[in-house]
Scaffold this active site. Structure first.
Site, PDB file in Angstrom:
ATOM      1  N   GLY A   9      33.173  21.990  41.085  1.00 50.46           N
ATOM      2  CA  GLY A   9      33.227  20.847  40.036  1.00 50.46           C
ATOM      3  C   GLY A   9      33.528  20.684  38.812  1.00 50.46           C
TER       4      GLY A   9
ATOM      5  N   GLU B 221      32.802  27.166  40.458  1.00 52.12           N
ATOM      6  CA  GLU B 221      34.294  26.919  40.372  1.00 52.12           C
ATOM      7  C   GLU B 221      34.623  25.583  39.718  1.00 52.12           C
ATOM      8  OE1 GLU B 221      36.879  28.787  42.404  1.00 52.12           O
ATOM      9  OE2 GLU B 221      35.439  30.517  42.434  1.00 52.12           O
TER      10      GLU B 221
ATOM     11  N   CYS C  38      42.213  21.489  40.630  1.00 54.51           N
ATOM     12  CA  CYS C  38      41.732  22.311  39.552  1.00 54.51           C
ATOM     13  C   CYS C  38      42.641  23.198  39.031  1.00 54.51           C
ATOM     14  CB  CYS C  38      40.581  22.976  40.025  1.00 54.51           C
ATOM     15  SG  CYS C  38      40.883  24.020  41.403  1.00 54.51           S
TER      16      CYS C  38
END
Lengths: 482, 478
Positions: free
Chosen positions: B186, B208, B243
């Site tokens: 997140g 992560e 991401c």
């Protein structure tokens, strides 16, 4: 306020040095490691004197457990540095064909090492070796509870290594707190779990990864199927021969069967008398207790009601000289303080069980220790011990020595810590393993791009199933129809 | 409720249920069956949550989850075997090995953008390593969360693998428990909260996170290919809500016009003249993120830098692929992670200047360089810290199970994928094995000069010293 200024100043300087690229070349790293080697060799007498001042540590232990381990750690790093720094190729895989893939190790940047008081030379320098090998700039905060070694490090390090990149910051709680408030790229802490939590909480604010080398109650299970004399010597060497029990991997307590206990006790008594004589408070081969704070703590453990009457050997103490003799206790209550906290001193409780297997449940009722030991010739028992006892590390038929093997990761699990070091693991502790994938402009697979169509999906599914025809189609630019 | 869940899992773990290779393999096979049998349901849930195109649902979530399961199934027996390591002369005779053991009971908190993959993938690692696991899927992707809660118990052993749904209160309750590891995917704000909660129990974590993934584009490139690969890594990955999606481009002032031109052409080819109508773009996940992104481009000093796109449809939560040129560095768009379909292009005088610019920001999860220039490539790899990097493509590195996938600095800590997933959820226990032979009496008190001499020799690797030590020198009465 001044502590904050010192901490911030040190960090700023280290950051500038790191950003300038000083710590990156293998030549710089090797030069620092050679400097540390020279320091350990040239300053052996001074280091032993500091350890004597801080802990009354016997010269043999200072050499074997601290100086020689630093020397071999430096040599191991020097020998392997080039290999560690080389990128490692990994298989490239069909999905990204054509491509090459590798993992490169890069320094994290500017790191903080907070050391402990019981092996104040080794536990300061060993992590620093890893930090340097991995190409970082490092701030070292030695323990103030070992002040002679702390001063010595502050004096020696600038003479032997590059002080623009490797700095010593001395001090106690205010100085350590000021350091912890800064943003570091890694924090390596050796000590107890209470402060470990504080360190990790500070680290959380900056998303700083940590290694925590903590402690716990290291159990020794002693089966009846052993060479008892050898076992007793090895237990004693790992307990009182390691800073008089003030070591994170010292046997904390023994578990054995009710029927075997008398023999074991007898053997331990004989060995203790051989090692330390009839008046152990006078033996030059035992470290003293580090300070009166810990002396009082240990005395309280022994003096507790329901505990003091379980002493079966030793128990003598000398407050003026901060000496406590090797002390054996038999079947203290499990809810006494001596069985709930890490002892970290020369007291060794022996707990008896009916059958040796009952020792597992007892060990597993406590938090995971840094090390666990079993003395037995019974292969089945050994297998079960290994499978069912979780600990940082374990040794069969000895104590303490696994930390001398640089191919074994040294670290805890659960309450005994997180992360590991020694050998390659020290380098890894202070490096980021960066994935690198290299492609050229060839090997375009049009099936990959929008607009998404059924045909393209079919080709890509084929590629994923490693279907050679699909791969060819993908690469020659088929889209399987609109 | 969180307490009960943990208690139950601790009991299952203590009973040894998760240890045998057969159990672990059975769970992984269950997951594969689930993915195969329920592919349509999974795709539908992803469409509900994100309007994710079914091609992306298949390629980026379903197939990656499946290959991850298979890779773990293939590797388990090998990974579970103890690793023999050299024994040291100082402990002669002895043998040494490293044993992988499960950490115990672990918590996986997943994200909303790849809600299927980012839940299953860490869980695969937890299972392979022999742990019991709680999965907390993101409440911001509710259809997928509900699907997990329904499906997992049908396909895996739910005395050891549980789903706990919910939002902030439920997650907070979970974080108050003691776990043997927490794996969080997140953002940095919540990550700090997770890490602080973990600190109370000395729980190790993998985080992560994200960051601003830069793409440096040199003029020495095959421009058409470069631009396609940038576009597919950005808008072809959940419309930039990934991401590792390119966050911003850096190129030279001289090359920018050509680059922008090429990007415009590719975008029109991919998404047509009216991208808000394209079925090949995910929508923005919810109105909160929609407002956030709209505000980024409405900011004064930013709005007039739009050179392509900028259209939005609030009702349908859609934002079109948008290019901006030379937005000031101190705007929100250039300081926070964008996580959407806006792509700013920053220009510099010389392409080498881009490295300093990237390094002036926090370390990203991924960094990309498009260039044929070998020296620039070397410089980039050596001097740009990042979780991972690609030369001449974007995002693909996560598909290689031999590459560790994770961040550094603000983009995270720890890594996974392939064997790294197994390692992430294991404790590597050092085991030293000795017999009762090989007694070196030089080791024992009383300490004497002679003993020290022998020990010194032994430590310095002298075989003679070793032999003397083992023969029991110096001689003492027993």
């Amino acid at each position: 306020m001044e502590a904050v200024a010192v901490a911030a100043g040190a960090r700023e300087q280290l950051r500038a040095s790191f950003s300038s690229g000083r710590t990156r070349p293998a030549a710089w790293r090797a030069a620092q490691l050679r400097g540390l080697l020279r320091m350990a060799a040239e300053m052996e007498a001074q280091i032993c004197a500091a350890l004597r001042a801080d802990l009354a540590k016997p010269r043999t232990e200072s050499y074997v457990h601290e100086i020689s381990l630093v020397t071999s750690s430096c040599k191991f790093a020097l020998k392997n540095l080039e290999k560690w720094m080389k990128p490692k190729k990994v298989p490239a895989g069909l999905l990204t064909f054509p491509s090459t893939a590798r993992v490169t190790a890069e320094p994290l940047g500017v790191v903080l090492v907070i050391s402990a008081w019981n092996y104040p030379f080794l536990l300061a320098i060993d992590p620093v070796i890893g930090a340097i090998a991995a190409g970082n700039a490092v701030a070292l905060k030695p323990s103030e509870i070992a002040p002679a070694t702390s001063s010595l490090l502050a004096d020696l390090l600038p003479r032997y290594v590059d002080s623009s990149c490797i700095k010593v910051v001395e001090g106690g709680i205010p100085e350590t707190t000021a350091l912890l408030e800064q943003k570091w790229d890694k924090i390596f802490y050796t000590g107890n779990s209470k402060v470990g939590r504080i360190v990790m909480s500070f680290a959380a604010k900056h998303l700083t990864p940590v290694v925590l080398e903590l402690g716990g109650k290291c159990p020794v299970v002693v089966d009846s199927n052993v060479d008892l004399h050898v076992a007793a010597k090895r237990i004693a060497a790992g307990k009182w021969g390691c800073n008089n029990g003030q070591a994170c991997i010292s046997p904390d307590y023994i578990i054995t069967t009710k029927s075997f206990a008398p023999k074991l006790l007898d053997s331990l008594r004989k060995v203790l008398e051989k090692f330390y004589g009839k008046d152990p408070l006078r033996s030059a081969d035992l470290s003293r207790i580090v300070n009166s704070n810990h002396f009082n703590r240990l005395k309280a453990l022994m003096d507790e009601e329901m505990v003091s009457d379980k002493i079966v050997f030793g128990g003598q103490s000398d407050e003026q000289h901060l000496n406590i003799a090797p002390t054996l206790l038999l079947d203290v209550p499990l809810d006494s303080a001596i069985m709930k906290e890490e002892i970290f001193g020369p007291l060794l409780p022996i707990i008896t069980v009916d059958k040796i297997h009952e020792s597992f449940a007892l060990i597993n009722s406590m938090t995971k220790p840094l090390a666990a030991y079993l003395f037995s010739k019974d292969s089945k028992l050994k297998r079960q011990f290994e499978r069912n006892i979780s600990a940082g590390g374990m040794i069969f038929n000895d104590t303490g020595i696994h930390l001398t093997n640089p191919h074994l990761p040294f670290g805890g699990v659960g309450e005994s810590g997180m992360g590991a070091y020694h050998g390659t693991f020290s380098f890894d502790a202070f490096a980021h393993k960066k994935a690198v994938l290299d492609r050229s402009f060839l090997g375009e697979a049009n099936a990959r791009y929008p607009p998404y169509t059924h045909g393209k999906l079919k080709i890509l599914k084929g590629v994923m199933k490693a279907n050679p025809l699909a791969m060819v189609q993908a690469i020659v630019g088929c889209t399987g129809g609109a | 409720m969180a307490e009960e869940v943990v208690r139950e899992l601790r009991a299952s773990f203590a009973a040894g249920r998760t240890r045998p290779a057969e159990w672990r393999a059975a769970q992984l096979k269950g997951l594969i069956r689930m993915i195969e049998e329920k592919e349509a349901d999974i795709t539908a849930a992803l469409h509900d949550d994100l309007s994710k195109p079914s091609m992306e649902s298949y390629l980026h979530e379903i197939s990656l989850a499946k290959s991850s399961c298979k890779f773990a199934l293939d590797g388990i027996k090998k990974w579970m075997k103890p690793e023999k390591v050299p024994a040291a002369i100082t402990t002669f005779p002895s043998s040494a090995q490293i044993v992988s053991e499960p950490l115990g009971v672990v918590l996986v908190i997943s994200a909303w953008n790849y809600p299927f993959l980012l839940s299953i993938d860490p869980v695969i690692g937890a299972i392979a390593a022999g742990n019991a696991v709680v999965l907390k899927p993101s409440e911001i992707a509710p259809a997928t969360s509900t699907l997990f809660a329904k499906l997992l118990p049908e396909y895996v052993d739910n005395t050891c693998i549980k789903v706990v749904e919910g939002g902030v209160p439920e997650t907070t309750a979970l974080l108050e428990q003691r776990w043997d590891k927490i794996f969080y995917t997140g953002n940095g704000t919540v990550a700090r909260i997770v890490l602080a909660a973990a600190a109370k129990h000395l729980t190790p974590v993998a985080l992560e996170l994200g960051g601003k993934c830069p793409v440096i584009v040199d003029s020495n490139v095959d421009l058409h290919v470069a631009v396609k690969r940038i576009a597919v890594g950005k808008w072809g990955c959940n419309n930039g809500q990934a991401c590792i999606a390119p966050d911003y481009i850096i190129t030279t002032k001289a090359f920018a016009p050509e680059l922008v031109d090429s990007l415009k052409r590719v975008l029109e080819r991919f998404y047509g003249k009216d991208p808000l109508e394209s079925a090949d773009l995910s929508r923005i996940v919810n109105s909160k993120h929609f407002q956030r992104l709209a505000a980024l481009i409405e900011e004064k000093e930013v709005a007039d830098k739009i050179v392509y796109g900028g259209q939005t449809d609030e009702k349908k939560l859609k934002i079109a692929p948008t290019l901006l040129l030379d937005v000031p560095q101190d705007t929100a768009l250039m300081t926070g992670e964008i996580f959407g379909p806006l792509l700013p292009i920053v220009t510099v005088e010389k392409i080498e200047d881009s490295i300093d610019l990237v390094n002036s920001k926090s370390k990203p999860l991924a960094a990309y360089l498009f260039s044929r220039n070998k020296k620039l490539q070397q410089d980039f790899v050596a001097n740009v810290p990042a979780g991972g990097m690609l030369v001449n493509d974007t995002a693909l590195h996560l598909a290689n199970p031999y590459l560790p996938f994770g961040g550094v600095g603000d983009s995270g800590m720890g890594s996974y994928h392939g064997k790294f997933s197994f390692d992430c959820f294991s404790h590597k226990k050092a085991v030293l094995i000795r017999g009762f032979g090989g007694e070196a009496t030089a080791r024992y008190p009383p300490y004497t000069a002679e003993k020290q001499k022998i020990l010194r020799g032994l430590i310095n690797g002298s075989f003679i010293a070793l032999i003397l030590a083992l023969l029991g020198f110096p001689r003492e009465k027993r």
